[in-house]
Design a protein around this motif. Structure first.
Motif, mmCIF file in Angstrom:
data_model
loop_
_atom_site.group_PDB
_atom_site.id
_atom_site.type_symbol
_atom_site.label_atom_id
_atom_site.label_comp_id
_atom_site.label_asym_id
_atom_site.label_seq_id
_atom_site.Cartn_x
_atom_site.Cartn_y
_atom_site.Cartn_z
ATOM 1 N N PRO A 85 0.843 -1.132 -0.158
ATOM 2 C CA PRO A 85 -0.042 0.238 0.049
ATOM 3 C C PRO A 85 0.701 1.063 0.097
ATOM 4 O O PRO A 85 0.611 2.250 -0.646
ATOM 5 N N ALA A 86 2.020 1.300 0.854
ATOM 6 C CA ALA A 86 2.719 2.449 0.727
ATOM 7 C C ALA A 86 3.514 2.695 -0.496
ATOM 8 O O ALA A 86 3.495 3.812 -0.884
ATOM 9 N N GLY A 87 3.903 1.714 -1.313
ATOM 10 C CA GLY A 87 4.654 1.984 -2.528
ATOM 11 C C GLY A 87 3.617 2.385 -3.481
ATOM 12 O O GLY A 87 4.095 3.088 -4.394
ATOM 13 N N LEU A 88 2.438 1.638 -3.525
ATOM 14 C CA LEU A 88 1.557 1.938 -4.613
ATOM 15 C C LEU A 88 1.041 3.287 -4.502
ATOM 16 O O LEU A 88 0.946 4.310 -5.457
ATOM 17 N N ALA A 89 0.591 3.867 -3.118
ATOM 18 C CA ALA A 89 0.283 5.174 -3.011
ATOM 19 C C ALA A 89 1.710 6.262 -3.552
ATOM 20 O O ALA A 89 1.177 7.231 -3.869
ATOM 21 N N ALA A 90 2.769 6.105 -3.106
ATOM 22 C CA ALA A 90 3.934 6.956 -3.601
ATOM 23 C C ALA A 90 3.867 6.957 -5.207
ATOM 24 O O ALA A 90 4.114 7.924 -5.602
ATOM 25 N N ALA A 91 3.420 5.748 -5.733
ATOM 26 C CA ALA A 91 3.665 5.602 -7.118
ATOM 27 C C ALA A 91 2.500 6.494 -7.610
ATOM 28 O O ALA A 91 2.747 7.111 -8.622
ATOM 29 N N ILE A 448 14.269 8.269 -0.199
ATOM 30 C CA ILE A 448 13.289 8.615 0.809
ATOM 31 C C ILE A 448 12.741 7.401 1.328
ATOM 32 O O ILE A 448 12.370 6.585 0.577
ATOM 33 N N LEU A 449 12.317 7.200 2.498
ATOM 34 C CA LEU A 449 11.814 6.122 3.340
ATOM 35 C C LEU A 449 10.165 6.436 3.478
ATOM 36 O O LEU A 449 9.757 7.530 4.288
ATOM 37 N N VAL A 450 9.265 5.608 3.345
ATOM 38 C CA VAL A 450 8.056 5.748 3.881
ATOM 39 C C VAL A 450 7.497 4.239 4.364
ATOM 40 O O VAL A 450 8.072 3.344 4.088
ATOM 41 N N GLY A 451 6.330 4.290 4.955
ATOM 42 C CA GLY A 451 5.763 3.168 5.506
ATOM 43 C C GLY A 451 6.516 2.260 6.577
ATOM 44 O O GLY A 451 7.428 2.760 7.403
ATOM 45 N N ASP A 452 6.585 0.967 6.571
ATOM 46 C CA ASP A 452 7.448 0.161 7.344
ATOM 47 C C ASP A 452 8.724 0.236 7.192
ATOM 48 O O ASP A 452 9.545 0.010 8.077
ATOM 49 N N ALA A 453 9.212 0.660 6.065
ATOM 50 C CA ALA A 453 10.789 0.933 5.897
ATOM 51 C C ALA A 453 11.271 2.115 6.784
ATOM 52 O O ALA A 453 12.572 2.052 7.066
ATOM 53 N N LEU A 454 10.255 2.910 7.248
ATOM 54 C CA LEU A 454 10.597 3.958 8.079
ATOM 55 C C LEU A 454 10.122 3.682 9.416
ATOM 56 O O LEU A 454 10.980 3.777 10.482
ATOM 57 N N HIS A 455 8.985 3.282 9.601
ATOM 58 C CA HIS A 455 8.771 2.781 10.921
ATOM 59 C C HIS A 455 7.772 1.581 11.001
ATOM 60 O O HIS A 455 6.933 1.400 10.012
ATOM 61 N N ASN A 466 -2.491 3.216 7.805
ATOM 62 C CA ASN A 466 -3.216 4.630 7.893
ATOM 63 C C ASN A 466 -1.910 5.540 7.977
ATOM 64 O O ASN A 466 -1.814 6.488 7.352
ATOM 65 N N THR A 467 -0.777 5.202 8.988
ATOM 66 C CA THR A 467 0.329 5.972 8.861
ATOM 67 C C THR A 467 1.200 6.013 7.606
ATOM 68 O O THR A 467 1.710 6.957 7.305
ATOM 69 N N ALA A 468 1.171 4.899 6.963
ATOM 70 C CA ALA A 468 1.925 4.640 5.779
ATOM 71 C C ALA A 468 1.223 5.422 4.704
ATOM 72 O O ALA A 468 2.103 6.354 4.016
ATOM 73 N N LEU A 469 -0.069 5.806 4.740
ATOM 74 C CA LEU A 469 -0.635 6.558 3.601
ATOM 75 C C LEU A 469 -0.519 7.974 4.401
ATOM 76 O O LEU A 469 -0.494 8.836 3.364
ATOM 77 N N CYS A 470 -0.496 8.110 5.562
ATOM 78 C CA CYS A 470 -0.245 9.465 5.857
ATOM 79 C C CYS A 470 1.235 10.052 5.573
ATOM 80 O O CYS A 470 1.350 11.272 5.128
ATOM 81 N N ASP A 471 2.165 9.174 5.595
ATOM 82 C CA ASP A 471 3.479 9.336 4.981
ATOM 83 C C ASP A 471 3.543 10.045 3.687
ATOM 84 O O ASP A 471 4.183 10.787 3.257
ATOM 85 N N GLU A 506 11.615 17.027 8.220
ATOM 86 C CA GLU A 506 11.445 17.857 9.392
ATOM 87 C C GLU A 506 10.061 17.689 10.110
ATOM 88 O O GLU A 506 9.812 17.588 11.252
ATOM 89 N N ARG A 507 8.857 17.585 9.113
ATOM 90 C CA ARG A 507 7.639 17.645 9.838
ATOM 91 C C ARG A 507 7.126 16.161 10.170
ATOM 92 O O ARG A 507 6.196 16.109 11.219
ATOM 93 N N ASN A 508 7.816 15.318 9.540
ATOM 94 C CA ASN A 508 7.528 13.832 9.979
ATOM 95 C C ASN A 508 8.371 13.127 11.056
ATOM 96 O O ASN A 508 7.724 12.166 11.674
ATOM 97 N N GLY A 509 9.321 13.767 11.538
ATOM 98 C CA GLY A 509 10.206 13.102 12.353
ATOM 99 C C GLY A 509 9.390 13.146 13.938
ATOM 100 O O GLY A 509 9.216 12.193 14.565
ATOM 101 N N PRO A 510 8.963 14.472 14.410
ATOM 102 C CA PRO A 510 8.112 14.284 15.530
ATOM 103 C C PRO A 510 6.888 13.411 15.574
ATOM 104 O O PRO A 510 6.537 12.691 16.613
ATOM 105 N N GLU A 511 6.281 13.322 14.496
ATOM 106 C CA GLU A 511 5.058 12.381 14.319
ATOM 107 C C GLU A 511 5.150 10.974 14.491
ATOM 108 O O GLU A 511 4.618 10.177 15.001
ATOM 109 N N THR A 512 6.502 10.570 13.896
ATOM 110 C CA THR A 512 6.916 9.200 14.041
ATOM 111 C C THR A 512 7.417 8.785 15.224
ATOM 112 O O THR A 512 7.138 7.662 15.794
ATOM 113 N N ARG A 513 7.988 9.791 16.163
ATOM 114 C CA ARG A 513 8.546 9.432 17.552
ATOM 115 C C ARG A 513 7.463 9.174 18.295
ATOM 116 O O ARG A 513 7.475 8.218 19.223
#
Length: 609
Positions: A85-91, A448-455, A466-471, A506-513
């Motif tokens: 889902p994260a990869g298809l959304a990014a595509a 760049i990293l998104v989805g489970d590759a990031l968190h 949901n967090t993957a699509l938010c990324d 910068e914007r996704n860092g606090p959200e991910t933590r």
């Protein structure tokens, strides 16, 4: 055009018909004689004396040169590693900024996989993406507005009937239901199919140019000499091997999106230091960043290490009523919008099972997928008890013993037992994230990293997709903002890309933590862990949730609800949720220490007197 202004007589002499001194008949064009000699002669005269033809040929040649020059301009390419889902959304986001988007996927085809037969709950956070790109979740998903579950007893002598059994559900106010909105339960494979169909429709309408390359395994990525990104992969499909019969191939791209899951090869390449020092610089940070910043920060969760896989039931599955007598074989239909939990007759620490059926809209066509989650030492993973070489017969016998209420011969296909026994399943990961999320070069390329590759984290919260699509939605916003600032520049320059990637980090860092902190304490004891420490920890967790909820009621909402309940309001970010929860935690600890100090001071005075 030539015959309109220039006339050739049969003898080859040129006659200018534009002259006004000629008679009306003379100004009428004379037909060319249909003889080979005359035709050849006339064509020679046209090529030799027509100034208009020369001008026309010059203009045609000039246009062809311009077209050749324009077609030789550099083509921008983005490669997405991973077709989840994260990869298809990014595509789906990237074609607006890149001429070519290529999606690489390890799996040879998009098909049902028992190790990934889990369900997604797409709430309002994830629906920001689906609404923006016109993806209709109701085609494959089932919309619900609350969580409700029926408990099916293991003993077939006990009656299961909707007149007797009442669902367990949380009572929500009208305001809370509005905050929660409609959630869609959808199997993972169905969501991938819906997103893939949306991409193919956009391709057929010439809105996008997204290509799929399946059956390829990304081994690593590395920078090129000109500052771009090279993606090295191995072909699993012999038909995709190049002319040199080399199974190792590569693509060169301006942007590489790592959406390849928990064991991301893209993230691992960044951590290994394959990129030069300049790629790790960040204009918004004062200190130098090293590849070590891509090393995962991992935290243990009570649900870490639990194993899960799925079992597919036949279509039109129903529950035997039980109770003995002639009505025991009466089938009770599954109601839409409800969860069903089947308790096993076996209740030991290594043979207790819970079958969970989640809401599903197309179960009458494709059957129902049952999620089975246990501890790693469960009999289900013991190859001596669940053999892989007997065609699934031992697995079938195990379930017949564990769930005597169900008639397994009528609800599971024979080949499904064999597939279930052979599938290794998957394990819940630790709560982990990468502190850094991107690198970029001065030439306008990046990773760049998104989805489970990031968190990644166990599915306790139901927020993975949901967090993957938010990324991806945040990436889309950062690309739009950066491109708007550089709107006057050529699209192929991609000078806006480094700034967009830096803004994303910068914007996704606090959200991910904050997300990872919430995942550690959200709802990790919902899987019925049987060990004594886990049972005690579950009671402490329940006491904490109840205490915070009562405190919220007593203070008329001044103190926040438990974080797991605040999460249901999708309008709040995870950062806002955890900031409120952590503030209350700090106040409670300060109050406890103050009271304890006061008690010690009082005891000291009494002892002195």
């Amino acid at each position: 055009l030539i015959l309109r202004y220039v006339n050739f007589n049969a003898d080859g002499r040129r006659t200018d018909i534009s002259s006004t001194t000629r008679s009306r008949d003379a100004r009428r064009p004379t037909m060319i004689q249909e003889t080979p000699t005359a035709i050849i002669s006339n064509m020679r005269m046209i090529l030799a004396s027509s100034w208009l033809l020369r001008l026309t040929l010059f203009l045609l040649l000039f246009c062809c040169c311009c077209e050749s020059l324009s077609s030789s301009s550099p083509t921008t390419t983005a490669v997405v590693v991973g077709a989840g889902p994260a990869g298809l959304a990014a595509a789906m986001v990237l074609p607006q900024y890149f001429d070519r988007v290529l999606v690489l996927e390890d799996a040879p085809c998009s098909s049902y996989d028992p190790s990934r037969a889990y369900f997604y709950n797409v709430n309002q956070r994830g629906q920001q993406f689906t609404k923006d790109f016109g993806i209709n979740l109701s085609q494959r998903g089932l919309g619900v507005q609350e969580f409700a579950r029926f408990i099916v007893p293991a003993d077939p002598e006990q009656v299961f009937d909707y007149d007797v059994q009442k669902p367990i559900q949380q009572s929500l106010s009208k305001k809370e239901k509005e905050q929660l909105g409609t959630m869609y339960w959808i199997p993972r494979q169905d969501l991938i199919d819906v997103m893939t169909e949306a991409i193919l429709e956009r391709n057929s309408a010439d809105e996008t140019n997204i290509e799929f390359c399946r059956g390829v395994h990304c081994t690593h990525i590395e920078p090129t000499d000109d500052g771009r990104v090279k993606i090295i992969f191995q072909c699993k499909n012999p038909e995709k091997v190049d002319d040199n019969n080399s199974q190792t191939q590569s693509f060169v791209a301006d942007l590489c999106v790592g959406a390849d899951g928990i064991s991301s090869k893209v993230r691992q390449s960044l951590q290994d230091g394959r990129f030069q020092k300049g790629w790790y610089s960040n204009a918004k940070q004062t200190k130098q960043v090293s590849p070590r910043n891509f090393r995962l920060k991992q935290y243990q969760s009570p649900s870490y290490g639990l194993r899960i896989k799925g079992l597919r039931l036949k279509p039109n599955f129903a529950i035997p009523k039980g109770g003995g007598g002639s009505s025991s074989k009466t089938l009770v239909p599954i109601l839409d919008g409800f969860n069903y939990a089947f308790q096993s007759a076996t209740n030991g620490p290594t043979n207790r099972l819970n079958l969970v059926i989640l809401p599903q809209t197309n179960a009458t066509m494709n059957g129902r997928s049952v999620n089975i989650c246990t501890e790693p030492n469960h009999d289900l993973w013991n190859t001596e008890k669940i053999r892989v070489d007997d065609g699934g017969q031992s697995a079938k016998a195990y379930f017949i013993k564990a769930f005597p209420r169900l008639e397994w011969d009528n609800i599971v296909e024979p080949d499904e037992w064999e597939l279930f026994a052979a599938t290794k399943g998957s394990s819940f990961p630790s709560c982990q994230y990468s502190p850094r999320m991107q690198v970029s070069s001065s030439s306008g390329s990046g990773v760049i990293l998104v989805g489970d590759a990031l968190h990644s984290f166990p599915p306790d919260l139901g927020q993975g997709v949901n967090t993957a699509l938010c990324d991806v939605m945040l990436l889309k916003k950062c690309l739009e903002d950066a491109a708007a600032v550089n709107s006057n520049e050529n699209k192929s320059s991609l000078t806006f890309l480094p700034k967009a990637l830096e803004d994303y980090e910068e914007r996704n860092g606090p959200e991910t933590r904050s997300l990872i902190q919430l995942a550690r304490c959200g709802a990790p004891y919902q899987y019925g862990q049987s060990s004594l420490p886990m049972r005690l920890a579950k009671k402490i967790w329940m006491a904490n949730v109840i205490f915070r909820l009562l405190l919220n009621k007593i203070t008329l909402g001044i103190t926040p609800k438990p974080a797991i309940l605040m999460m249901m309001d999708s309008r709040k970010s995870f950062y806002q949720i955890m900031r409120k929860a952590n503030t209350l935690t700090a106040i409670l600890w300060f109050s406890i220490l103050f009271l304890f100090g006061s008690f010690l001071r009082t005891k000291a005075k009494i002892g002195f007197l």
